[in-house]
Structures are given as C-alpha cells and as structure tokens.
Design an enzyme around this catalytic site. Structure first.
Site, PDB file in Angstrom:
ATOM      1  N   ASP A 132       0.851  -1.191   0.000  1.00  0.00           N
ATOM      2  CA  ASP A 132       0.000   0.000   0.000  1.00  0.00           C
ATOM      3  C   ASP A 132       0.888   1.243   0.000  1.00  0.00           C
ATOM      4  O   ASP A 132       2.017   1.202   0.480  1.00  0.00           O
ATOM      5  CB  ASP A 132      -0.854   0.055   1.279  1.00  0.00           C
ATOM      6  CG  ASP A 132      -1.961  -0.981   1.295  1.00  0.00           C
ATOM      7  OD1 ASP A 132      -2.152  -1.683   0.293  1.00  0.00           O
ATOM      8  OD2 ASP A 132      -2.635  -1.084   2.338  1.00  0.00           O
ATOM      9  N   GLN A 161      -0.347   6.968  -6.072  1.00  0.00           N
ATOM     10  CA  GLN A 161      -1.468   7.877  -5.790  1.00  0.00           C
ATOM     11  C   GLN A 161      -1.542   8.986  -6.835  1.00  0.00           C
ATOM     12  O   GLN A 161      -0.581   9.753  -7.006  1.00  0.00           O
ATOM     13  CB  GLN A 161      -1.266   8.485  -4.397  1.00  0.00           C
ATOM     14  CG  GLN A 161      -1.306   7.457  -3.289  1.00  0.00           C
ATOM     15  CD  GLN A 161      -0.541   7.889  -2.056  1.00  0.00           C
ATOM     16  OE1 GLN A 161       0.508   8.551  -2.158  1.00  0.00           O
ATOM     17  NE2 GLN A 161      -1.030   7.511  -0.874  1.00  0.00           N
ATOM     18  N   ARG A 182      -0.921  -0.626  -8.584  1.00  0.00           N
ATOM     19  CA  ARG A 182      -2.299  -0.244  -8.244  1.00  0.00           C
ATOM     20  C   ARG A 182      -2.404   1.283  -8.303  1.00  0.00           C
ATOM     21  O   ARG A 182      -1.732   1.986  -7.560  1.00  0.00           O
ATOM     22  CB  ARG A 182      -2.634  -0.722  -6.831  1.00  0.00           C
ATOM     23  CG  ARG A 182      -4.042  -0.302  -6.393  1.00  0.00           C
ATOM     24  CD  ARG A 182      -4.176  -0.307  -4.869  1.00  0.00           C
ATOM     25  NE  ARG A 182      -3.891  -1.589  -4.291  1.00  0.00           N
ATOM     26  CZ  ARG A 182      -3.486  -1.751  -3.022  1.00  0.00           C
ATOM     27  NH1 ARG A 182      -3.333  -0.712  -2.220  1.00  0.00           N
ATOM     28  NH2 ARG A 182      -3.226  -2.952  -2.550  1.00  0.00           N
ATOM     29  N   GLY A 186      -5.619   8.371  -3.797  1.00  0.00           N
ATOM     30  CA  GLY A 186      -4.822   8.808  -2.637  1.00  0.00           C
ATOM     31  C   GLY A 186      -5.763   9.222  -1.522  1.00  0.00           C
ATOM     32  O   GLY A 186      -6.728   9.960  -1.761  1.00  0.00           O
ATOM     33  N   ALA A 187      -5.477   8.740  -0.298  1.00  0.00           N
ATOM     34  CA  ALA A 187      -6.453   8.866   0.784  1.00  0.00           C
ATOM     35  C   ALA A 187      -5.972   9.699   1.962  1.00  0.00           C
ATOM     36  O   ALA A 187      -6.636   9.733   2.989  1.00  0.00           O
ATOM     37  CB  ALA A 187      -6.828   7.460   1.279  1.00  0.00           C
ATOM     38  N   THR A 225     -10.542   2.109  -7.995  1.00  0.00           N
ATOM     39  CA  THR A 225     -11.459   3.241  -7.825  1.00  0.00           C
ATOM     40  C   THR A 225     -12.898   2.748  -7.848  1.00  0.00           C
ATOM     41  O   THR A 225     -13.192   1.701  -8.420  1.00  0.00           O
ATOM     42  CB  THR A 225     -11.249   4.287  -8.949  1.00  0.00           C
ATOM     43  OG1 THR A 225     -12.103   5.408  -8.702  1.00  0.00           O
ATOM     44  CG2 THR A 225     -11.564   3.748 -10.334  1.00  0.00           C
ATOM     45  N   HIS A 226     -13.777   3.560  -7.201  1.00  0.00           N
ATOM     46  CA  HIS A 226     -15.224   3.310  -7.306  1.00  0.00           C
ATOM     47  C   HIS A 226     -15.883   4.392  -8.148  1.00  0.00           C
ATOM     48  O   HIS A 226     -17.094   4.471  -8.242  1.00  0.00           O
ATOM     49  CB  HIS A 226     -15.853   3.305  -5.909  1.00  0.00           C
ATOM     50  CG  HIS A 226     -15.068   2.528  -4.907  1.00  0.00           C
ATOM     51  ND1 HIS A 226     -14.137   3.114  -4.086  1.00  0.00           N
ATOM     52  CD2 HIS A 226     -15.063   1.215  -4.631  1.00  0.00           C
ATOM     53  CE1 HIS A 226     -13.577   2.177  -3.335  1.00  0.00           C
ATOM     54  NE2 HIS A 226     -14.113   1.024  -3.643  1.00  0.00           N
ATOM     55  N   ARG A 284     -10.422   7.178   7.090  1.00  0.00           N
ATOM     56  CA  ARG A 284     -10.190   7.502   5.663  1.00  0.00           C
ATOM     57  C   ARG A 284     -11.445   7.209   4.843  1.00  0.00           C
ATOM     58  O   ARG A 284     -11.780   7.953   3.918  1.00  0.00           O
ATOM     59  CB  ARG A 284      -8.972   6.723   5.134  1.00  0.00           C
ATOM     60  CG  ARG A 284      -7.653   7.200   5.737  1.00  0.00           C
ATOM     61  CD  ARG A 284      -6.456   6.674   4.985  1.00  0.00           C
ATOM     62  NE  ARG A 284      -6.224   5.259   5.182  1.00  0.00           N
ATOM     63  CZ  ARG A 284      -5.524   4.719   6.190  1.00  0.00           C
ATOM     64  NH1 ARG A 284      -4.983   5.490   7.112  1.00  0.00           N
ATOM     65  NH2 ARG A 284      -5.343   3.416   6.277  1.00  0.00           N
ATOM     66  N   ARG A 285     -12.151   6.143   5.204  1.00  0.00           N
ATOM     67  CA  ARG A 285     -13.392   5.841   4.464  1.00  0.00           C
ATOM     68  C   ARG A 285     -14.452   6.918   4.720  1.00  0.00           C
ATOM     69  O   ARG A 285     -15.245   7.250   3.848  1.00  0.00           O
ATOM     70  CB  ARG A 285     -13.959   4.460   4.854  1.00  0.00           C
ATOM     71  CG  ARG A 285     -13.019   3.282   4.665  1.00  0.00           C
ATOM     72  CD  ARG A 285     -12.620   2.987   3.242  1.00  0.00           C
ATOM     73  NE  ARG A 285     -11.668   3.827   2.593  1.00  0.00           N
ATOM     74  CZ  ARG A 285     -10.320   3.716   2.676  1.00  0.00           C
ATOM     75  NH1 ARG A 285      -9.779   2.805   3.426  1.00  0.00           N
ATOM     76  NH2 ARG A 285      -9.531   4.531   2.002  1.00  0.00           N
TER      77      ARG A 285
HETATM   78  P1  FDA Z   1     -14.604   8.674  -5.012  1.00  0.00           P
HETATM   79  O1  FDA Z   1     -14.151   8.948  -3.633  1.00  0.00           O
HETATM   80  O2  FDA Z   1     -14.943   9.802  -5.890  1.00  0.00           O
HETATM   81  O3  FDA Z   1     -15.814   7.661  -4.949  1.00  0.00           O
HETATM   82  C1  FDA Z   1     -16.647   7.384  -6.022  1.00  0.00           C
HETATM   83  C2  FDA Z   1     -17.934   6.776  -5.507  1.00  0.00           C
HETATM   84  O4  FDA Z   1     -17.640   5.542  -4.842  1.00  0.00           O
HETATM   85  C3  FDA Z   1     -18.615   7.625  -4.440  1.00  0.00           C
HETATM   86  O5  FDA Z   1     -19.474   8.571  -5.015  1.00  0.00           O
HETATM   87  C4  FDA Z   1     -19.345   6.576  -3.642  1.00  0.00           C
HETATM   88  O6  FDA Z   1     -20.504   6.147  -4.316  1.00  0.00           O
HETATM   89  C5  FDA Z   1     -18.374   5.425  -3.646  1.00  0.00           C
HETATM   90  N1  FDA Z   1     -17.462   5.499  -2.502  1.00  0.00           N
HETATM   91  C6  FDA Z   1     -16.140   5.818  -2.542  1.00  0.00           C
HETATM   92  N2  FDA Z   1     -15.595   5.746  -1.305  1.00  0.00           N
HETATM   93  C7  FDA Z   1     -16.590   5.399  -0.481  1.00  0.00           C
HETATM   94  C8  FDA Z   1     -16.664   5.174   0.905  1.00  0.00           C
HETATM   95  N3  FDA Z   1     -15.619   5.310   1.688  1.00  0.00           N
HETATM   96  N4  FDA Z   1     -17.868   4.828   1.421  1.00  0.00           N
HETATM   97  C9  FDA Z   1     -18.951   4.669   0.651  1.00  0.00           C
HETATM   98  N5  FDA Z   1     -18.945   4.878  -0.683  1.00  0.00           N
HETATM   99  C10 FDA Z   1     -17.783   5.235  -1.237  1.00  0.00           C
HETATM  100  N6  FDA Z   1      -5.293   5.059  -1.016  1.00  0.00           N
HETATM  101  C11 FDA Z   1      -4.001   5.292  -0.680  1.00  0.00           C
HETATM  102  O7  FDA Z   1      -3.651   6.426  -0.411  1.00  0.00           O
HETATM  103  N7  FDA Z   1      -3.102   4.268  -0.660  1.00  0.00           N
HETATM  104  C12 FDA Z   1      -3.437   2.993  -0.983  1.00  0.00           C
HETATM  105  O8  FDA Z   1      -2.579   2.085  -0.966  1.00  0.00           O
HETATM  106  C13 FDA Z   1      -4.793   2.729  -1.346  1.00  0.00           C
HETATM  107  N8  FDA Z   1      -5.215   1.489  -1.672  1.00  0.00           N
HETATM  108  C14 FDA Z   1      -6.477   1.303  -2.178  1.00  0.00           C
HETATM  109  C15 FDA Z   1      -6.864   0.039  -2.618  1.00  0.00           C
HETATM  110  C16 FDA Z   1      -8.111  -0.129  -3.211  1.00  0.00           C
HETATM  111  C17 FDA Z   1      -8.500  -1.482  -3.722  1.00  0.00           C
HETATM  112  C18 FDA Z   1      -8.994   0.983  -3.354  1.00  0.00           C
HETATM  113  C19 FDA Z   1     -10.309   0.839  -4.028  1.00  0.00           C
HETATM  114  C20 FDA Z   1      -8.629   2.213  -2.855  1.00  0.00           C
HETATM  115  C21 FDA Z   1      -7.392   2.379  -2.242  1.00  0.00           C
HETATM  116  N9  FDA Z   1      -7.020   3.607  -1.714  1.00  0.00           N
HETATM  117  C22 FDA Z   1      -5.712   3.811  -1.349  1.00  0.00           C
HETATM  118  C23 FDA Z   1      -8.042   4.658  -1.484  1.00  0.00           C
HETATM  119  C24 FDA Z   1      -8.126   5.634  -2.649  1.00  0.00           C
HETATM  120  O9  FDA Z   1      -6.963   6.403  -2.723  1.00  0.00           O
HETATM  121  C25 FDA Z   1      -9.354   6.562  -2.516  1.00  0.00           C
HETATM  122  O10 FDA Z   1      -9.224   7.307  -1.333  1.00  0.00           O
HETATM  123  C26 FDA Z   1     -10.681   5.819  -2.485  1.00  0.00           C
HETATM  124  O11 FDA Z   1     -10.707   4.750  -3.393  1.00  0.00           O
HETATM  125  C27 FDA Z   1     -11.849   6.782  -2.845  1.00  0.00           C
HETATM  126  O12 FDA Z   1     -11.688   7.274  -4.140  1.00  0.00           O
HETATM  127  P2  FDA Z   1     -12.490   6.727  -5.417  1.00  0.00           P
HETATM  128  O13 FDA Z   1     -11.507   6.654  -6.540  1.00  0.00           O
HETATM  129  O14 FDA Z   1     -13.147   5.443  -5.102  1.00  0.00           O
HETATM  130  O15 FDA Z   1     -13.491   7.862  -5.824  1.00  0.00           O
END
Ligand code: FDA
Length: 303
Positions: A132, A161, A182, A186-187, A225-226, A284-285
């Site tokens: 990660d 990230q 991956r 970025g979180a 990503t979601h 973070r979530r």
């Molecule tokens: P975005 O946050 O825009 O979400 C898009 C949609 O997805 C939202 O509108 C909602 O519907 C849904 N959604 C997203 N997050 C949600 C939540 N917490 N609860 C409910 N619904 C949600 N980061 C990092 O810094 N280091 C890492 O190693 C990783 N590893 C990692 C692995 C995997 C498999 C994933 C999917 C993500 C990570 N991340 C991560 C986290 C990543 O950086 C990011 O913070 C999250 O994926 C949220 O961003 P999205 O791209 O999903 O888009």
C-alpha cells in the site's frame, strides 16, 4: 477528497475523538461495513464468498505506524499465517501490506527483511504481495524498498497515488520493474505543494496515469477506484490493451458494481481488511464520503 473530507481527517486524528469513536462501540458498528471482521477466520469466509462470485481478494491485516520492532514482528507473524491459509484453502488471494506496520520508520532494514519473509512465503503458496502507499512522509522509502524487493523476488506490486505530483515521474521507473501497479486517487491529507487538491485535478491526473499504465503491456495495472467516470475511462482503454489488468475495489463499497464488472468479463479484486486496528482505516473511508459520518452521527443520536 473534498475540503470537508480534509476537515474530517484532521478532526478524527484528535485523541478525544478517537476514544469516543472506539469506546462507544458505535465506531465498530460503522467499521463493520468496511472491515470483514476482527479475526482472520472472518476474512477468510468473506474471501471464499468473493472467490465463489468470481472475484479475487487482497487481504489487509489492519495496522500502521507500529511503535516497536516487536509489534512489527507480530504483524509479520499474522501475515504469514494469512499466507499459509491462502495456500491451504486454495484461495485466489494475495496480501496487501503497509510498510509502517512492518517497521518502516523504526528500522528500515528490519522492514526490508520482513518484506523478504512475506515475499518468500507468498512465492511458496503461489501468490504475491502488494504494498500500500501511505502518506507522503513515506513515499520515497516505500518506492525504494519496493524496487529492491521486487528485484529480489519478482512477486510484488505497489500502489501509486494520482493526487501526488511526483507520481507522474515515479511511474516511468516503476513500470520497468514488472510488478503489479495499483493506481488509486490517494487517501491522506497532503499539502497543495505536493498534491492536487480539487476533485477535477485528481481525476485528470488519474486518467493520464491510467492511459500510460494501460498502454504499457509489461505490467499488470490495477485500477483501484469506485468512481464511475474513471471506471468508464478504464473500460475504454481496456479494449485495445493486450496484457491483463484488473479493477480493484474496497470491501463494503459498491458491491453491486463489483459483481457487474465480473459479469461483463473484467477481472475484479476486492480489498478485504480485517483485524482490531480499524480506526485509521475507518476515518479515511469517512473522509472519502462524508455521508458515512452522518450515518454514524444518526446512530449516536438514535442511542
Ligand atoms: P470517489 O471517492 O470519488 O468515490 C466514487 C464513488 O464511490 C462515491 O461517489 C461513492 O458512491 C463510492 N465510494 C467511494 N468511497 C466510499 C466510501 N468510503 N464509502 C462509501 N462509498 C464510497 N489510497 C491510498 O492512499 N493508498 C493505498 O494504498 C490505497 N489502496 C487502495 C486500494 C483499493 C482497492 C482501493 C479501491 C482504494 C485504495 N485507496 C488507497 C483509497 C483511494 O486512494 C481513494 O481514497 C478511495 O478509493 C476513494 O476514491 P475513489 O476513486 O473510489 O473515488
């Protein structure tokens, strides 16, 4: 992440807030949406179900920023047990580790030794180790350690990230190493000097990095990503791609979409966290989706 999300990360980092969240028991209720359980057996059961639905898994034994070598060694023992169960149960799964859980920052050589131990055991059971990416204090050390370990073992991967400016430069050096990469947004809370802040800028950086990854055949990109726009963009770029790639999503987030992607013929890996150290993961979530905080507050008021 929105400004509100940044505020949530700063707020939840306070000791009193942490205590309130963890001791009320309600924090655990909220965490249960995102965390498979507190013990390995619960995570294995989730993985079996996901495998049966055609998805692979990445196990995350929760924990980060350990304060002693003994704690880091404890984390290695837990991950070795996880790898053994992956082998014994024939699961289609790997492990995902945070280097600050394995000793990075306390003793970087020890951390490298721990990664070696995990990569060797992963080789024995026929799987891989993902690393990660944590906050920017650890980016350089994480990439260096990954580079060396991947050269020795060949079965590792690392997260990058899209919000970090430097990722555009880092990616070129990483792609030649042949491991899985991956790509995520970025979180963590990062400053404007080093990280894009607006949703639009992060998405456009993500698209650019995704294009480069998908155009390169000698790596296995993981699009984590979601975000529906970015998923759509990846699907467009997948058509001309020759090599494999996978989508990655978190346990408890957009499960319907995970299944739809499998039905459409895409590889999907679900990141399955387990363990008792769920608080930082949960914050973070919440920061990613402040509506999760409202859910929590409603539960508090309801009591
Ligand atoms: P975005 O946050 O825009 O979400 C898009 C949609 O997805 C939202 O509108 C909602 O519907 C849904 N959604 C997203 N997050 C949600 C939540 N917490 N609860 C409910 N619904 C949600 N980061 C990092 O810094 N280091 C890492 O190693 C990783 N590893 C990692 C692995 C995997 C498999 C994933 C999917 C993500 C990570 N991340 C991560 C986290 C990543 O950086 C990011 O913070 C999250 O994926 C949220 O961003 P999205 O791209 O999903 O888009």
């Amino acid at each position: 992440m929105s400004i509100f999300g940044h505020g949530i990360l700063a707020f939840t980092d306070r000791r009193l807030v942490r205590r309130t969240f963890t001791e009320l028991g309600l924090g655990r209720t909220l965490a249960s949406r995102f965390v498979a359980g507190e013990v390995l057996a619960e995570a294995l059961a989730v993985a079996q179900r996901l495998n049966a639905q055609g998805m692979t898994v990445s196990f995350d034994h929760l924990g980060e920023h350990v304060r002693s070598a003994e704690a880091a060694e404890g984390a290695v023992v837990d991950y070795l047990a996880c790898l053994d169960r992956i082998g014994l149960e024939g699961l289609d799964a790997n492990i995902s580790v945070k280097l600050t859980q394995l000793g990075l920052g306390i003793d970087d050589d020890l951390c490298a030794k721990h990664v070696d131990q995990l990569a060797e055991r992963a080789t024995e059971v026929g799987t891989s180790v993902s690393i990660d990416m944590e906050d920017s204090d650890h980016t350089q050390a994480t990439l260096s350690l990954y580079r060396d370990a991947q050269a020795r073992h060949g079965n590792l991967g690392v997260a990058v990230q899209a919000y970090l400016h430097r990722t555009h430069t880092d990616l070129a050096a990483l792609m030649d190493l042949g491991g899985h990469i991956r790509l995520c947004k970025g979180a963590y809370l990062e400053s404007p000097d080093i990280a894009y802040q607006s949703r639009g800028a992060v998405s456009s950086s993500f698209r650019e990095l995704l294009d480069r990854l998908m155009a390169f055949e000698h790596t296995r990109p993981a699009i984590a990503t979601h975000d529906e726009d970015l998923i759509g963009h990846a699907i467009e770029r997948a058509a001309p791609r020759r090599g494999p790639f996978e989508f990655q999503m978190l346990h408890g987030v957009r499960s319907d979409r995970q299944r739809e992607l499998v039905e459409a013929g895409f590889n999907v890996r679900v990141y399955v966290p387990y363990g008792t150290e769920w608080y930082p993961y949960l914050t973070r979530r919440i920061a990613e989706r402040p509506a999760n905080l409202l859910f929590f507050l409603r539960a508090v008021v309801g009591r």
